[in-house]
Design an enzyme around this catalytic site. Structure first.
Site, mmCIF file in Angstrom:
data_model
loop_
_atom_site.group_PDB
_atom_site.id
_atom_site.type_symbol
_atom_site.label_atom_id
_atom_site.label_comp_id
_atom_site.label_asym_id
_atom_site.label_seq_id
_atom_site.Cartn_x
_atom_site.Cartn_y
_atom_site.Cartn_z
ATOM 1 N N LYS A 1 10.479 21.060 -9.887
ATOM 2 C CA LYS A 1 10.690 22.206 -9.157
ATOM 3 C C LYS A 1 11.992 22.382 -8.204
ATOM 4 C CE LYS A 1 6.873 24.983 -8.867
ATOM 5 N NZ LYS A 1 7.000 26.247 -8.757
ATOM 6 N N SER B 1 5.700 18.292 -16.245
ATOM 7 C CA SER B 1 6.357 18.854 -15.113
ATOM 8 C C SER B 1 6.214 18.209 -13.889
ATOM 9 C CB SER B 1 5.600 20.355 -14.903
ATOM 10 O OG SER B 1 4.380 20.275 -14.821
#
Length: 413
Positions: free
Chosen positions: A58, A308
């Site tokens: 992110k 992720s």
């Protein structure tokens, strides 16, 4: 005649983001996994975004967005809404750049994520039951305080930042023919979709969402945005009730298909990553891997799987480990009814020792609530380390062969 400057393409924006982020973001490894390759019947390459400083991809999109703001937008302060990883990325880079930062997080966000955001100097406001509630609160506070909102996914600058992952994959291994990406709000998949599809259109691109929070999955399949509340999932980082306008549009353009995974499949992938690759990852972080090793993805020869994020609550991780050990037969609980005679506990533990079962815990209770226990009986609940389901069945048979009544704690049968 003066020509109007041409608007940069989406791919141009990803390349610009890559230049902007150079030296600020880790170019994470693309690790070939022999074991996962064997399990999935394809060469599996793990793109390890859990190795970013804040533990997730992110921060790529967050930093790219912040760096595209003008000085006035930055200095009046940044606000964001997030269940955790976007929050940490925004907070870290705001702290690094000396910018005031406010983050609104759902009330039940794992403690480690809240603590990490506060560690990076952000003001944390806990509000609502999920991301969508936090988002509404953040926009309200942003308007009241005149703060600059950094969206976690539905923003082209954020998407372009996430797309740098796709460029890195292609540069590291040009032979990749399949890319599998976890999907929540869709910013990661949109960015990688732009980078990969517009650079190497032959590569198949698949998205994976939690079956317990499938809003984007149904939106993709039905061709229009569908709002679906999350049932609650260990893949909390991709539990988004309302898909973004932009990301829904882009996923329709760039994804070949979408799939879902359930919490059992995600938990298995978390345990696999821990045992096989010696890495701690979160539920959202392994959604794509869960789909690949479950055989749901029509993979080609060389498959890049996005891991992720790695920010998982240790209490949840402990539960997943224990559940995984139980499901694979490496740990079990049994109740043994004992005649209330001297030496019976020693005798029954001797049977377990002979069967090769390691006793983790033993709870001896003279008032155990099993209907078939006689007044003069007691019971011991054992937690055992075992070698699989066949071994457990052999232990039951050996104990019953010695005249003991044996029960499963859940069923009392």
């Amino acid at each position: 005649m003066t020509q109007t400057p041409q608007k940069p393409s989406r791919l141009d924006l990803v390349h610009e983001a890559q230049k902007r982020l150079c030296g600020e973001i880790i170019n994470t490894p693309l690790l070939h996994s022999k074991t996962f390759s064997h399990m999935a019947h394809t060469n599996v390459f793990l793109k390890l975004e859990n190795l970013q400083y804040t533990g997730a991809f992110k921060e790529r999109g967050a930093l790219n967005k912040i760096l595209t703001l003008d000085d006035a937008q930055r200095q009046r302060g940044i606000i964001a809404a997030s269940a955790g990883n976007h929050a940490q990325g925004v907070a870290y880079h705001c702290q690094r750049l000396g910018l005031p930062c406010t983050i609104v997080m759902p009330e039940h966000t794992p403690l480690i994520k809240v603590s990490n955001v506060r560690y990076h100097g952000a003001e944390v406001i806990l509000h609502g039951g999920g991301y969508d509630d936090a988002y509404q609160k953040a926009t309200t506070i942003g308007d009241e305080r005149n703060l600059t909102f950094v969206h976690p996914f539905d923003d082209l600058s954020v998407i372009a930042g996430q797309g740098t992952i796709g460029l890195e994959i292609l540069a590291t291994n040009p032979d990749i023919d399949t890319v599998v990406i976890p999907v929540g709000g869709g910013g990661l998949a949109s960015g990688i979709g732009i980078a990969v599809r517009e650079t190497a259109p032959h590569i198949k691109i698949y998205g994976v969402q939690s079956a317990h929070a499938p809003a984007m999955y149904h939106s993709f399949k039905e061709g229009n945005r569908v709002e679906i509340a999350s049932e609650g999932t260990i893949a909390d980082g991709i539990a988004v009730k309302t898909p973004g306008d932009l990301t829904h549009y882009l996923l329709g353009m760039y994804l070949d298909d979408m799939f879902t995974v359930n919490d059992d499949e995600v938990a298995k992938a978390i345990l696999n990553m821990l045992e096989i690759e010696k890495m701690v990852v979160e539920g959202a972080g392994v959604a794509a891997l869960a789909a690949v090793i479950s055989g749901k993805i029509p993979c080609g020869t060389n498959t890049a799987v996005i891991i992720s994020g790695g920010n998982i609550d240790v209490t949840l991780l402990s539960r997943i480990i224990n559940l995984g050990l139980t499901k694979t037969g490496r740990q079990t609980k049994i109740i043994v009814a004992l005649p209330n005679r001297v030496g019976e506990l020693h005798r029954v533990t001797g049977v377990l020792r002979e069967m090769g079962a390691s006793i983790v815990q033993a709870l001896h209770d003279h008032s155990y609530s099993i209907d078939s226990l006689r007044v003069l009986d007691s019971a011991v609940e054992f937690t055992l380390e075992t070698r699989g389901h066949d071994h457990i069945e052999a232990i039951y048979a050996a104990l019953r062969g010695q005249g003991y009544r044996v029960y499963h704690p859940a069923t009392r049968e």
